[in-house]
Scaffold this motif. Structure first.
Motif, mmCIF file in Angstrom:
data_model
loop_
_atom_site.group_PDB
_atom_site.id
_atom_site.type_symbol
_atom_site.label_atom_id
_atom_site.label_comp_id
_atom_site.label_asym_id
_atom_site.label_seq_id
_atom_site.Cartn_x
_atom_site.Cartn_y
_atom_site.Cartn_z
ATOM 1 N N MET A 107 0.827 -1.209 0.000
ATOM 2 C CA MET A 107 0.000 0.000 0.000
ATOM 3 C C MET A 107 0.860 1.257 0.000
ATOM 4 S SD MET A 107 -3.132 1.069 2.567
ATOM 5 C CE MET A 107 -2.123 1.528 3.983
ATOM 6 N N PRO A 108 0.553 2.226 -0.872
ATOM 7 C CA PRO A 108 1.285 3.500 -0.805
ATOM 8 C C PRO A 108 1.087 4.172 0.547
ATOM 9 C CG PRO A 108 -0.027 3.330 -2.827
ATOM 10 C CD PRO A 108 -0.446 2.198 -1.944
ATOM 11 N N ALA A 109 2.006 5.029 0.917
ATOM 12 C CA ALA A 109 1.900 5.734 2.194
ATOM 13 C C ALA A 109 0.808 6.802 2.119
ATOM 14 C CB ALA A 109 3.233 6.387 2.542
ATOM 15 N N PRO A 110 -0.040 6.901 3.148
ATOM 16 C CA PRO A 110 -1.021 7.993 3.188
ATOM 17 C C PRO A 110 -0.323 9.347 3.151
ATOM 18 C CG PRO A 110 -1.513 6.335 4.860
ATOM 19 C CD PRO A 110 -0.153 6.012 4.319
ATOM 20 N N GLU A 111 -0.973 10.329 2.522
ATOM 21 C CA GLU A 111 -0.365 11.649 2.388
ATOM 22 C C GLU A 111 -0.553 12.508 3.637
ATOM 23 O OE1 GLU A 111 -2.108 13.293 -1.112
ATOM 24 O OE2 GLU A 111 -0.846 12.103 -2.473
ATOM 25 N N THR A 112 -1.561 12.183 4.455
ATOM 26 C CA THR A 112 -1.869 13.003 5.628
ATOM 27 C C THR A 112 -1.158 12.494 6.869
ATOM 28 O OG1 THR A 112 -3.948 11.798 5.431
ATOM 29 C CG2 THR A 112 -4.082 14.138 5.367
ATOM 30 N N ARG A 113 -0.872 13.415 7.781
ATOM 31 C CA ARG A 113 -0.352 13.020 9.084
ATOM 32 C C ARG A 113 -1.508 12.515 9.938
ATOM 33 N NH1 ARG A 113 3.177 17.565 11.816
ATOM 34 N NH2 ARG A 113 3.501 15.802 13.233
ATOM 35 N N GLN A 114 -1.210 11.581 10.827
ATOM 36 C CA GLN A 114 -2.215 10.957 11.688
ATOM 37 C C GLN A 114 -3.446 10.528 10.869
ATOM 38 O OE1 GLN A 114 -2.674 13.981 14.859
ATOM 39 N NE2 GLN A 114 -1.463 12.577 16.138
ATOM 40 N N PRO A 115 -3.205 9.670 9.891
ATOM 41 C CA PRO A 115 -4.308 9.251 9.014
ATOM 42 C C PRO A 115 -5.328 8.396 9.755
ATOM 43 C CG PRO A 115 -2.373 7.905 8.602
ATOM 44 C CD PRO A 115 -1.943 9.003 9.552
ATOM 45 N N LYS A 116 -6.545 8.393 9.225
ATOM 46 C CA LYS A 116 -7.591 7.511 9.736
ATOM 47 C C LYS A 116 -8.207 6.797 8.550
ATOM 48 C CE LYS A 116 -11.376 10.904 9.711
ATOM 49 N NZ LYS A 116 -12.504 11.475 10.478
ATOM 50 N N GLY A 117 -8.689 5.581 8.788
ATOM 51 C CA GLY A 117 -9.238 4.837 7.669
ATOM 52 C C GLY A 117 -10.000 3.615 8.113
ATOM 53 N N TYR A 118 -10.326 2.772 7.133
ATOM 54 C CA TYR A 118 -11.200 1.628 7.352
ATOM 55 C C TYR A 118 -10.475 0.316 7.072
ATOM 56 C CZ TYR A 118 -14.954 5.084 7.118
ATOM 57 O OH TYR A 118 -15.760 6.169 7.348
ATOM 58 N N ASP A 119 -10.789 -0.666 7.890
ATOM 59 C CA ASP A 119 -10.474 -2.069 7.598
ATOM 60 C C ASP A 119 -11.803 -2.730 7.266
ATOM 61 O OD1 ASP A 119 -9.549 -4.645 7.406
ATOM 62 O OD2 ASP A 119 -9.101 -4.879 9.540
ATOM 63 N N LEU A 120 -12.022 -3.011 5.979
ATOM 64 C CA LEU A 120 -13.290 -3.570 5.523
ATOM 65 C C LEU A 120 -13.257 -5.089 5.597
ATOM 66 C CD1 LEU A 120 -13.982 -1.321 2.398
ATOM 67 C CD2 LEU A 120 -14.602 -0.911 4.795
ATOM 68 N N MET A 121 -14.379 -5.701 5.981
ATOM 69 C CA MET A 121 -14.448 -7.135 6.235
ATOM 70 C C MET A 121 -13.311 -7.497 7.191
ATOM 71 S SD MET A 121 -15.333 -6.207 2.973
ATOM 72 C CE MET A 121 -14.129 -6.784 1.785
ATOM 73 N N ALA A 122 -13.283 -6.789 8.315
ATOM 74 C CA ALA A 122 -12.099 -6.746 9.182
ATOM 75 C C ALA A 122 -11.814 -8.059 9.894
ATOM 76 C CB ALA A 122 -12.266 -5.630 10.211
ATOM 77 N N GLY A 123 -12.848 -8.873 10.111
ATOM 78 C CA GLY A 123 -12.611 -10.157 10.764
ATOM 79 C C GLY A 123 -11.970 -9.988 12.130
ATOM 80 N N GLU A 165 -6.689 6.462 13.792
ATOM 81 C CA GLU A 165 -7.832 5.582 14.055
ATOM 82 C C GLU A 165 -8.023 4.604 12.909
ATOM 83 O OE1 GLU A 165 -11.966 6.554 15.979
ATOM 84 O OE2 GLU A 165 -12.141 6.882 13.810
ATOM 85 N N ILE A 166 -8.330 3.374 13.270
ATOM 86 C CA ILE A 166 -8.766 2.345 12.321
ATOM 87 C C ILE A 166 -10.211 2.009 12.677
ATOM 88 C CG2 ILE A 166 -8.421 0.013 11.443
ATOM 89 C CD1 ILE A 166 -5.496 0.233 12.488
ATOM 90 N N THR A 167 -11.104 2.166 11.723
ATOM 91 C CA THR A 167 -12.493 1.755 11.934
ATOM 92 C C THR A 167 -12.711 0.421 11.248
ATOM 93 O OG1 THR A 167 -13.289 4.041 12.069
ATOM 94 C CG2 THR A 167 -14.926 2.341 11.604
ATOM 95 N N ALA A 168 -12.956 -0.608 12.038
ATOM 96 C CA ALA A 168 -13.199 -1.947 11.514
ATOM 97 C C ALA A 168 -14.669 -2.072 11.133
ATOM 98 C CB ALA A 168 -12.829 -2.988 12.559
#
Length: 245
Positions: free
Chosen positions: A45-61, A78-81
């Motif tokens: 995965m490329p590096a996120p451009e923002t500092r302190q990134p937040k995102g999703y783990d889809l079908m996180a299991g 933050e990681i939102t599962a």
């Protein structure tokens, strides 16, 4: 009429029943490759451009990708599962991730029916969830990824795949279709849910069609094979000047 194995409630039932033994079973029966592929997916995965990134783990299991994400990107805020199986998430938090709880949020939902906000995520990751969707659902997922990423946002998704053309493919398929169901019947009191994971994986093929769907949504996409095609991944970025397709 036979059940639709891609129906959201069918998938939820399979993974709710698997949740108690999923972590150990998947690691042992993949000879540790699932853990290696999660790490390689995050590396791709490329590096996120923002500092302190937040995102999703889809079908996180069970959230087994989170340690790899937080090791490579320790400033993740933050990681939102998102997962349809609450059983998988609850056991993951109890057994693996208590010390990361302050960085993990959870949404119990069918990903494709979820109301995730537009252009809100700096990254989206998914490991071993693609197989539980059919082709039409993959197209919906591609639209969701394009919609939910911020311009410049990044993504990576990996899935166990059918290694067509590999000379050991018959042995690999024998392991998925014969050995794993036998182990399950013998050691897990006759359960049949883990057998579905083999069915989903062989039906999936590989991630090349998903890569084309993501490109059709205007995303920059790299497609990559791991270990002779036994796993395939897609990774890339939403262009900063994004024009919806």
């Amino acid at each position: 009429m036979s059940e639709d194995i891609y129906d959201a409630q069918f998938v939820k039932g399979v993974f709710d029943r698997c949740s108690g033994r999923y972590i150990a079973f998947s690691w042992v029966c993949s000879f540790g490759f699932t853990e290696r592929w999660r790490r390689q997916c995050v590396e791709l995965m490329p590096a996120p451009e923002t500092r302190q990134p937040k995102g999703y783990d889809l079908m996180a299991g069970t959230g087994e990708v989170w340690p790899h994400l937080l090791k490579r990107f320790p400033d993740i805020a933050e990681i939102t599962a998102v997962d349809i199986s609450s059983g998988m998430h609850l056991r993951a938090m109890e057994r693996l991730h208590t010390h990361r709880a302050h960085k993990i949020a959870f949404i119990e939902d069918d990903v494709l029916a979820s109301d995730l906000p537009d252009a809100d995520a700096d990254f989206i990751v998914s490991t071993f969830g693609l197989k539980t969707f059919n082709r039409e659902q993959h197209a919906k997922l591609a639209r969701l990824v394009a919609r939910c990423l911020r311009p410049g946002g990044v993504f990576c998704m990996i899935e166990a795949s059918d290694p067509k053309g590999w000379w050991l493919r018959p042995l690999y398929l024998f392991h998925l279709k014969v050995v794993l169901p036998l182990v399950e019947r013998t050691l897990l009191n006759g359960a049949q849910d883990f057998s579905m994971i083999g069915t989903y994986s062989t039906n999936f093929g590989d991630a090349s069609a998903v890569a084309e769907m993501l490109r059709a949504e205007g995303l920059e996409v790299e497609f990559k094979r791991f270990f002779f095609g036994c796993a395939t991944a897609v990774a890339g970025r939403k262009p900063a000047a994004f024009a919806p397709s």
